[in-house]
Scaffold this motif. Sequence first.
Motif, PDB file in Angstrom:
ATOM      1  N   SER A 147     -15.293 -15.550  16.608  1.00  0.00           N
ATOM      2  CA  SER A 147     -14.307 -14.180  16.367  1.00  0.00           C
ATOM      3  C   SER A 147     -13.074 -14.346  16.367  1.00  0.00           C
ATOM      4  CB  SER A 147     -15.114 -13.629  15.801  1.00  0.00           C
ATOM      5  OG  SER A 147     -15.827 -13.608  17.339  1.00  0.00           O
ATOM      6  N   TRP A 148     -13.263 -15.124  18.402  1.00  0.00           N
ATOM      7  CA  TRP A 148     -11.638 -15.154  18.343  1.00  0.00           C
ATOM      8  C   TRP A 148     -10.287 -15.884  17.236  1.00  0.00           C
ATOM      9  CZ3 TRP A 148      -9.607 -19.434  18.944  1.00  0.00           C
ATOM     10  CH2 TRP A 148     -10.524 -20.519  19.222  1.00  0.00           C
ATOM     11  N   SER A 149     -11.200 -16.738  16.902  1.00  0.00           N
ATOM     12  CA  SER A 149      -9.925 -17.606  16.117  1.00  0.00           C
ATOM     13  C   SER A 149      -9.035 -16.640  14.771  1.00  0.00           C
ATOM     14  CB  SER A 149     -10.466 -18.530  15.666  1.00  0.00           C
ATOM     15  OG  SER A 149     -11.881 -19.024  15.311  1.00  0.00           O
ATOM     16  N   PHE A 150     -10.056 -15.791  14.463  1.00  0.00           N
ATOM     17  CA  PHE A 150     -10.292 -15.210  13.185  1.00  0.00           C
ATOM     18  C   PHE A 150      -9.692 -13.002  13.680  1.00  0.00           C
ATOM     19  CE2 PHE A 150     -13.655 -17.723  12.457  1.00  0.00           C
ATOM     20  CZ  PHE A 150     -13.995 -18.184  11.179  1.00  0.00           C
ATOM     21  N   ASP A 151      -7.983 -12.619  12.394  1.00  0.00           N
ATOM     22  CA  ASP A 151      -7.769 -11.504  12.659  1.00  0.00           C
ATOM     23  C   ASP A 151      -8.814 -10.803  11.189  1.00  0.00           C
ATOM     24  OD1 ASP A 151      -6.285 -12.255  14.898  1.00  0.00           O
ATOM     25  OD2 ASP A 151      -5.009 -12.937  13.290  1.00  0.00           O
ATOM     26  N   GLN A 152      -8.404  -9.538  11.352  1.00  0.00           N
ATOM     27  CA  GLN A 152      -9.486  -8.665  10.828  1.00  0.00           C
ATOM     28  C   GLN A 152      -8.258  -8.348   9.547  1.00  0.00           C
ATOM     29  OE1 GLN A 152     -11.305  -4.822  11.385  1.00  0.00           O
ATOM     30  NE2 GLN A 152     -13.095  -5.288   9.913  1.00  0.00           N
ATOM     31  N   LYS A 153      -8.268  -8.737   8.600  1.00  0.00           N
ATOM     32  CA  LYS A 153      -7.019  -8.113   7.904  1.00  0.00           C
ATOM     33  C   LYS A 153      -7.427  -7.332   6.112  1.00  0.00           C
ATOM     34  CE  LYS A 153      -3.065  -9.736   9.945  1.00  0.00           C
ATOM     35  NZ  LYS A 153      -2.970  -8.935  10.440  1.00  0.00           N
ATOM     36  N   GLY A 154      -6.781  -6.844   5.799  1.00  0.00           N
ATOM     37  CA  GLY A 154      -6.915  -5.348   4.545  1.00  0.00           C
ATOM     38  C   GLY A 154      -7.147  -6.756   3.412  1.00  0.00           C
ATOM     39  N   VAL A 155      -7.511  -7.977   2.929  1.00  0.00           N
ATOM     40  CA  VAL A 155      -6.367  -8.916   1.367  1.00  0.00           C
ATOM     41  C   VAL A 155      -7.049  -7.908   0.156  1.00  0.00           C
ATOM     42  CG1 VAL A 155      -6.769 -11.278   1.049  1.00  0.00           C
ATOM     43  CG2 VAL A 155      -7.482 -10.739   3.461  1.00  0.00           C
ATOM     44  N   ILE A 156      -5.538  -8.428  -0.109  1.00  0.00           N
ATOM     45  CA  ILE A 156      -5.705  -7.330  -1.976  1.00  0.00           C
ATOM     46  C   ILE A 156      -4.664  -8.909  -2.801  1.00  0.00           C
ATOM     47  CG2 ILE A 156      -4.130  -6.108  -3.578  1.00  0.00           C
ATOM     48  CD1 ILE A 156      -4.487  -4.294  -1.344  1.00  0.00           C
ATOM     49  N   VAL A 157      -5.501  -9.129  -3.798  1.00  0.00           N
ATOM     50  CA  VAL A 157      -5.216 -10.762  -4.783  1.00  0.00           C
ATOM     51  C   VAL A 157      -4.697  -9.792  -5.829  1.00  0.00           C
ATOM     52  CG1 VAL A 157      -5.716 -13.107  -5.696  1.00  0.00           C
ATOM     53  CG2 VAL A 157      -6.959 -12.074  -3.528  1.00  0.00           C
ATOM     54  N   ILE A 158      -3.594 -10.299  -6.309  1.00  0.00           N
ATOM     55  CA  ILE A 158      -3.475  -9.472  -7.682  1.00  0.00           C
ATOM     56  C   ILE A 158      -2.979 -11.267  -8.918  1.00  0.00           C
ATOM     57  CG2 ILE A 158      -1.688  -8.775  -9.071  1.00  0.00           C
ATOM     58  CD1 ILE A 158      -0.911  -6.916  -6.421  1.00  0.00           C
ATOM     59  N   GLU A 159      -4.083 -11.465  -9.880  1.00  0.00           N
ATOM     60  CA  GLU A 159      -2.776 -12.765 -10.472  1.00  0.00           C
ATOM     61  C   GLU A 159      -1.885 -12.027 -10.805  1.00  0.00           C
ATOM     62  OE1 GLU A 159      -5.042 -15.569 -14.453  1.00  0.00           O
ATOM     63  OE2 GLU A 159      -5.621 -13.669 -14.113  1.00  0.00           O
ATOM     64  N   LYS A 160      -0.582 -13.416 -11.301  1.00  0.00           N
ATOM     65  CA  LYS A 160       0.565 -13.566 -10.988  1.00  0.00           C
ATOM     66  C   LYS A 160       0.901 -12.996 -12.286  1.00  0.00           C
ATOM     67  CE  LYS A 160       2.405 -16.851  -8.124  1.00  0.00           C
ATOM     68  NZ  LYS A 160       2.921 -18.587  -7.578  1.00  0.00           N
ATOM     69  N   GLU A 161       0.057 -13.908 -13.032  1.00  0.00           N
ATOM     70  CA  GLU A 161       0.306 -13.493 -15.175  1.00  0.00           C
ATOM     71  C   GLU A 161       1.971 -14.093 -15.124  1.00  0.00           C
ATOM     72  OE1 GLU A 161      -3.274 -11.118 -16.608  1.00  0.00           O
ATOM     73  OE2 GLU A 161      -2.076  -9.837 -15.290  1.00  0.00           O
ATOM     74  N   ASP A 162       2.759 -12.219 -15.731  1.00  0.00           N
ATOM     75  CA  ASP A 162       4.364 -12.354 -15.901  1.00  0.00           C
ATOM     76  C   ASP A 162       4.507 -11.693 -14.866  1.00  0.00           C
ATOM     77  OD1 ASP A 162       4.043 -13.936 -18.397  1.00  0.00           O
ATOM     78  OD2 ASP A 162       3.203 -12.458 -19.783  1.00  0.00           O
ATOM     79  N   LEU A 163       4.571 -11.041 -13.571  1.00  0.00           N
ATOM     80  CA  LEU A 163       4.806 -10.031 -12.414  1.00  0.00           C
ATOM     81  C   LEU A 163       5.374 -10.921 -11.981  1.00  0.00           C
ATOM     82  CD1 LEU A 163       1.159  -8.992 -10.718  1.00  0.00           C
ATOM     83  CD2 LEU A 163       3.028  -7.718 -12.857  1.00  0.00           C
ATOM     84  N   ASP A 164       6.589  -9.557 -11.664  1.00  0.00           N
ATOM     85  CA  ASP A 164       8.123 -10.516 -11.346  1.00  0.00           C
ATOM     86  C   ASP A 164       7.146 -10.147  -9.321  1.00  0.00           C
ATOM     87  OD1 ASP A 164      11.367 -10.774 -10.542  1.00  0.00           O
ATOM     88  OD2 ASP A 164      11.125  -9.054  -9.342  1.00  0.00           O
ATOM     89  N   GLU A 165       7.743 -11.670  -8.714  1.00  0.00           N
ATOM     90  CA  GLU A 165       7.536 -11.205  -7.450  1.00  0.00           C
ATOM     91  C   GLU A 165       8.272 -11.036  -6.251  1.00  0.00           C
ATOM     92  OE1 GLU A 165       7.001 -14.825  -3.842  1.00  0.00           O
ATOM     93  OE2 GLU A 165       7.625 -15.163  -5.623  1.00  0.00           O
ATOM     94  N   ASP A 166       9.342 -10.747  -6.729  1.00  0.00           N
ATOM     95  CA  ASP A 166      10.049  -9.653  -6.201  1.00  0.00           C
ATOM     96  C   ASP A 166       9.490  -8.230  -6.181  1.00  0.00           C
ATOM     97  OD1 ASP A 166      11.597 -11.742  -4.934  1.00  0.00           O
ATOM     98  OD2 ASP A 166      13.462 -10.979  -6.249  1.00  0.00           O
ATOM     99  N   THR A 167       9.749  -7.599  -7.313  1.00  0.00           N
ATOM    100  CA  THR A 167       9.212  -6.380  -7.669  1.00  0.00           C
ATOM    101  C   THR A 167       7.229  -6.557  -6.885  1.00  0.00           C
ATOM    102  OG1 THR A 167      10.283  -6.213  -9.754  1.00  0.00           O
ATOM    103  CG2 THR A 167       7.964  -4.617  -9.630  1.00  0.00           C
ATOM    104  N   VAL A 168       6.100  -7.095  -7.057  1.00  0.00           N
ATOM    105  CA  VAL A 168       5.158  -7.278  -6.434  1.00  0.00           C
ATOM    106  C   VAL A 168       5.421  -6.944  -5.089  1.00  0.00           C
ATOM    107  CG1 VAL A 168       3.490  -8.050  -5.567  1.00  0.00           C
ATOM    108  CG2 VAL A 168       4.191  -8.171  -7.958  1.00  0.00           C
ATOM    109  N   MET A 169       5.857  -7.334  -3.865  1.00  0.00           N
ATOM    110  CA  MET A 169       6.426  -7.768  -2.897  1.00  0.00           C
ATOM    111  C   MET A 169       8.014  -6.299  -2.576  1.00  0.00           C
ATOM    112  SD  MET A 169       8.451 -10.384  -0.224  1.00  0.00           S
ATOM    113  CE  MET A 169       7.168 -11.503  -0.083  1.00  0.00           C
ATOM    114  N   MET A 170       7.944  -6.120  -2.634  1.00  0.00           N
ATOM    115  CA  MET A 170       8.465  -4.503  -2.242  1.00  0.00           C
ATOM    116  C   MET A 170       8.018  -3.723  -2.734  1.00  0.00           C
ATOM    117  SD  MET A 170      11.929  -5.319  -1.951  1.00  0.00           S
ATOM    118  CE  MET A 170      12.008  -3.141  -1.450  1.00  0.00           C
TER     119      MET A 170
END
Length: 242
Positions: free
Chosen positions: A132-155
């Motif tokens: 477990s020392w070699s893992f970090d606990q994180k919230g992970v949210i996955v969104i399908e790209k489809e026609d989304l603009d990367e910069d908009t999603v990131m902001m």
Amino acid sequence: MSGHSKWHNIQKTKGAADAKRSQAFTKIAREMIVAVKQGGSGDPNNNSRLATVIAKARAVNMPNDNIKRTIEKAMGSGNADNFETVTYEGYGPSGVAIIVDALTDNRNRTAPEVRHLLDKYGKGLGATGCVSWSFDQKGVIVIEKEDLDEDTVMMDALDAGAEDMSSEGDCFEITTTPDAFGSVLEAMEAKGYSFVNAAVEMVPQNYVKLESEEDVKNMEKLIDLLEENDDVQNVWHNWDQD
């Protein structure tokens, strides 16, 4: 988060998820019951653990009626379900690090089953903390790209309080601290995004590549059998499947 993502092939992942959806609902319901009992409330506004589980349930399209019934069941005075959280750590083929999260009403049943699978298809069960020392606990949210603009999603993600976002194959993967996961997910949902997956996960700091076909076969079998176990909630590992 940069590097390998298990969500890089959305179509393959969604297909596998659809096949296991019913089992996923059952496991999430169990997790919800534990969250209500431990948090002492069926109101996600007053129970952060329950809020996280509900977010996970919505990400896999668990119907609202199911969520409501499960919470009502957990709050009922006649509910005798008594599960405890247990975590097992061990090694798969070629030393792949594995963490198994379980919710069980009988440790004497669950522990031997997990140990047997790790012994048969991997390198065996290890002591608490061995990987477990070699893992970090994180919230992970996955969104399908489809026609989304990367910069908009990131902001949008960063404005909502996310730590980072990466482009992985045909998806965007947003990472958060465990505490910020619920608020970030809620903010992204309010902006109209839908999710392939959303959960607090154990994210590996590094990955192991399996070179032999036998190791790959054994690792796949090990993951499948662990996930099929009714007591097992999550299987985290650092196998690089690219």
